[in-house]
Scaffold this motif. Structure first.
Motif, PDB file in Angstrom:
ATOM      1  N   PRO A  65      -1.968  -1.054   2.789  1.00 37.49           N
ATOM      2  CA  PRO A  65      -3.015  -0.307   2.089  1.00 37.49           C
ATOM      3  C   PRO A  65      -2.475   0.778   1.156  1.00 37.49           C
ATOM      4  N   TYR A  66      -1.177   0.859   0.986  1.00 41.45           N
ATOM      5  CA  TYR A  66      -0.585   1.836   0.085  1.00 41.45           C
ATOM      6  C   TYR A  66       0.611   1.202  -0.610  1.00 41.45           C
ATOM      7  N   ASP A  67       1.005   1.797  -1.717  1.00 40.73           N
ATOM      8  CA  ASP A  67       2.165   1.319  -2.459  1.00 40.73           C
ATOM      9  C   ASP A  67       2.866   2.495  -3.125  1.00 40.73           C
ATOM     10  N   ILE A  68       3.936   2.205  -3.851  1.00 46.57           N
ATOM     11  CA  ILE A  68       4.679   3.239  -4.583  1.00 46.57           C
ATOM     12  C   ILE A  68       4.205   3.249  -6.029  1.00 46.57           C
ATOM     13  N   ALA A  69       3.850   4.431  -6.504  1.00 49.07           N
ATOM     14  CA  ALA A  69       3.408   4.575  -7.886  1.00 49.07           C
ATOM     15  C   ALA A  69       4.331   5.532  -8.620  1.00 49.07           C
ATOM     16  N   ARG A  70       4.586   5.229  -9.874  1.00 49.74           N
ATOM     17  CA  ARG A  70       5.344   6.139 -10.738  1.00 49.74           C
ATOM     18  C   ARG A  70       4.353   7.140 -11.315  1.00 49.74           C
ATOM     19  N   VAL A  71       4.457   8.392 -10.897  1.00 46.48           N
ATOM     20  CA  VAL A  71       3.461   9.403 -11.240  1.00 46.48           C
ATOM     21  C   VAL A  71       4.153  10.704 -11.628  1.00 46.48           C
ATOM     22  N   ALA A  72       3.700  11.288 -12.747  1.00 43.80           N
ATOM     23  CA  ALA A  72       4.151  12.625 -13.171  1.00 43.80           C
ATOM     24  C   ALA A  72       5.667  12.764 -13.173  1.00 43.80           C
ATOM     25  N   GLY A  73       6.359  11.730 -13.634  1.00 39.87           N
ATOM     26  CA  GLY A  73       7.815  11.788 -13.735  1.00 39.87           C
ATOM     27  C   GLY A  73       8.555  11.539 -12.444  1.00 39.87           C
ATOM     28  N   GLY A  74       7.858  11.172 -11.391  1.00 38.24           N
ATOM     29  CA  GLY A  74       8.502  10.864 -10.118  1.00 38.24           C
ATOM     30  C   GLY A  74       7.834   9.683  -9.457  1.00 38.24           C
ATOM     31  N   TRP A  75       8.025   9.569  -8.146  1.00 36.81           N
ATOM     32  CA  TRP A  75       7.390   8.488  -7.389  1.00 36.81           C
ATOM     33  C   TRP A  75       6.587   9.072  -6.250  1.00 36.81           C
ATOM     34  N   GLN A  76       5.537   8.346  -5.845  1.00 29.63           N
ATOM     35  CA  GLN A  76       4.669   8.824  -4.777  1.00 29.63           C
ATOM     36  C   GLN A  76       4.084   7.623  -4.039  1.00 29.63           C
ATOM     37  N   LEU A  77       3.975   7.753  -2.710  1.00 31.27           N
ATOM     38  CA  LEU A  77       3.235   6.766  -1.935  1.00 31.27           C
ATOM     39  C   LEU A  77       1.751   7.072  -2.094  1.00 31.27           C
ATOM     40  N   ARG A  78       0.988   6.099  -2.570  1.00 32.57           N
ATOM     41  CA  ARG A  78      -0.438   6.315  -2.811  1.00 32.57           C
ATOM     42  C   ARG A  78      -1.240   5.170  -2.213  1.00 32.57           C
ATOM     43  N   THR A  79      -2.380   5.529  -1.617  1.00 30.54           N
ATOM     44  CA  THR A  79      -3.245   4.482  -1.082  1.00 30.54           C
ATOM     45  C   THR A  79      -3.827   3.668  -2.232  1.00 30.54           C
ATOM     46  N   ARG A  80      -4.052   2.414  -1.982  1.00 33.49           N
ATOM     47  CA  ARG A  80      -4.595   1.544  -3.017  1.00 33.49           C
ATOM     48  C   ARG A  80      -6.051   1.900  -3.276  1.00 33.49           C
ATOM     49  N   ALA A  81      -6.468   1.714  -4.532  1.00 34.78           N
ATOM     50  CA  ALA A  81      -7.798   2.146  -4.960  1.00 34.78           C
ATOM     51  C   ALA A  81      -8.916   1.508  -4.144  1.00 34.78           C
ATOM     52  N   CYS A  82      -8.702   0.297  -3.654  1.00 32.96           N
ATOM     53  CA  CYS A  82      -9.764  -0.395  -2.927  1.00 32.96           C
ATOM     54  C   CYS A  82     -10.099   0.269  -1.597  1.00 32.96           C
ATOM     55  N   TYR A  83      -9.242   1.200  -1.151  1.00 34.49           N
ATOM     56  CA  TYR A  83      -9.501   1.896   0.111  1.00 34.49           C
ATOM     57  C   TYR A  83     -10.036   3.311  -0.104  1.00 34.49           C
ATOM     58  N   ALA A  84     -10.340   3.668  -1.354  1.00 36.80           N
ATOM     59  CA  ALA A  84     -10.787   5.030  -1.652  1.00 36.80           C
ATOM     60  C   ALA A  84     -12.075   5.379  -0.916  1.00 36.80           C
ATOM     61  N   ASP A  85     -13.038   4.462  -0.880  1.00 37.75           N
ATOM     62  CA  ASP A  85     -14.312   4.756  -0.222  1.00 37.75           C
ATOM     63  C   ASP A  85     -14.121   4.975   1.275  1.00 37.75           C
ATOM     64  N   ALA A  86     -13.243   4.187   1.888  1.00 36.57           N
ATOM     65  CA  ALA A  86     -12.984   4.342   3.321  1.00 36.57           C
ATOM     66  C   ALA A  86     -12.353   5.698   3.614  1.00 36.57           C
ATOM     67  N   ILE A  87     -11.433   6.130   2.746  1.00 35.83           N
ATOM     68  CA  ILE A  87     -10.770   7.420   2.947  1.00 35.83           C
ATOM     69  C   ILE A  87     -11.760   8.559   2.775  1.00 35.83           C
ATOM     70  N   ARG A  88     -12.608   8.477   1.745  1.00 39.40           N
ATOM     71  CA  ARG A  88     -13.605   9.527   1.545  1.00 39.40           C
ATOM     72  C   ARG A  88     -14.581   9.587   2.713  1.00 39.40           C
ATOM     73  N   ALA A  89     -14.966   8.420   3.229  1.00 36.91           N
ATOM     74  CA  ALA A  89     -15.885   8.402   4.371  1.00 36.91           C
ATOM     75  C   ALA A  89     -15.250   9.049   5.593  1.00 36.91           C
ATOM     76  N   ALA A  90     -13.963   8.804   5.793  1.00 40.85           N
ATOM     77  CA  ALA A  90     -13.267   9.373   6.951  1.00 40.85           C
ATOM     78  C   ALA A  90     -13.086  10.876   6.807  1.00 40.85           C
ATOM     79  N   GLN A  91     -12.807  11.328   5.578  1.00 40.88           N
ATOM     80  CA  GLN A  91     -12.544  12.752   5.353  1.00 40.88           C
ATOM     81  C   GLN A  91     -13.799  13.560   5.093  1.00 40.88           C
ATOM     82  N   GLY A  92     -14.875  12.856   4.746  1.00 40.05           N
ATOM     83  CA  GLY A  92     -16.128  13.544   4.507  1.00 40.05           C
ATOM     84  C   GLY A  92     -16.168  14.340   3.232  1.00 40.05           C
ATOM     85  N   ASP A  93     -15.325  13.987   2.249  1.00 35.02           N
ATOM     86  CA  ASP A  93     -15.362  14.683   0.978  1.00 35.02           C
ATOM     87  C   ASP A  93     -15.017  13.711  -0.135  1.00 35.02           C
ATOM     88  N   SER A  94     -15.008  14.219  -1.352  1.00 30.16           N
ATOM     89  CA  SER A  94     -14.710  13.395  -2.520  1.00 30.16           C
ATOM     90  C   SER A  94     -13.437  13.896  -3.159  1.00 30.16           C
TER      91      SER A  94
END
Length: 204
Positions: A65-94
């Motif tokens: 459910p996550y991958d490595i993205a090249r972001v802001a001149g570096g790299w970051q582990l980021r959850t895939r976009a298709c799981y955004a709604d699940a993460i927001r539901a779990a965290q209770g925010d946007s």
């Protein structure tokens, strides 16, 4: 503290590569911010082809459910976009991008494409007053920062976007901004006839 053995010369090459992969993934996992190349280079050997190493990690993360993205001149582990709604539901925010008001989003867009740009120039471009409070909110979110002073009368500060802006929208650099003409053709910049590609009235 014993210095970290980065060369791992006592290991055969396949095991050395696997250990470097694990170290880089661990560093990315532990960081909430994009990690630049110089930082990742501290945990691998001098002959490690870091880009190839990261490509191998990305292959192993396929199907996760996550991958490595090249972001802001570096790299970051980021959850895939298709799981955004699940993460927001779990965290209770946007996410922060969804929290932007239409006015904030418009000003941020102008700064992104016209930076460095002053508050007065943004107001002239939009035909409406841009409050200090709005600029302050974007600044407190870490999305913009002060740039150089403008040569116009009063020498007001200009504004530029930040690495946090790149990270929020998943850009590696400003070169990754969507094509301006495509946005205009799609009607996304048509509000009040705003044309970010045209000179601002009163500017050279």
């Amino acid at each position: 503290m014993v210095p970290l053995d980065t060369e791992l010369t006592d290991l055969p090459q396949p095991l050395r590569w696997r250990e470097w992969m694990a170290r880089v993934e661990a560093v990315l996992f532990a960081s909430a911010e994009p990690v630049p190349r110089a930082v990742l280079a501290r945990v691998v050997g001098s002959d490690c082809a870091l880009e190839l190493l990261i490509e191998d990690i990305a292959v192993e993360l396929a199907g996760r459910p996550y991958d490595i993205a090249r972001v802001a001149g570096g790299w970051q582990l980021r959850t895939r976009a298709c799981y955004a709604d699940a993460i927001r539901a779990a965290q209770g925010d946007s996410d922060a991008a969804r929290d932007l008001t239409p006015g904030e989003a418009l000003v941020l867009t102008i700064i992104a494409y016209r930076q460095p740009v002053t508050r007065g120039a943004i107001a002239r471009l939009t035909g409406r007053e841009v409050s200090r409070d709005l600029i302050g909110r974007l600044s407190r979110q870490g999305l913009i920062a002060r740039g150089p002073r403008s040569p116009e009368p009063g020498a007001p500060y200009s504004y530029v976007t930040t690495p946090a802006f790149l990270a929020l929208f998943g850009f590696d650099s400003l070169r990754d901004l969507p094509d301006l003409e495509a946005l205009q053709d799609a009607g996304l910049l048509a509000e009040d006839g705003i044309d970010l590609g045209m000179p601002i009235a009163g500017e050279e």
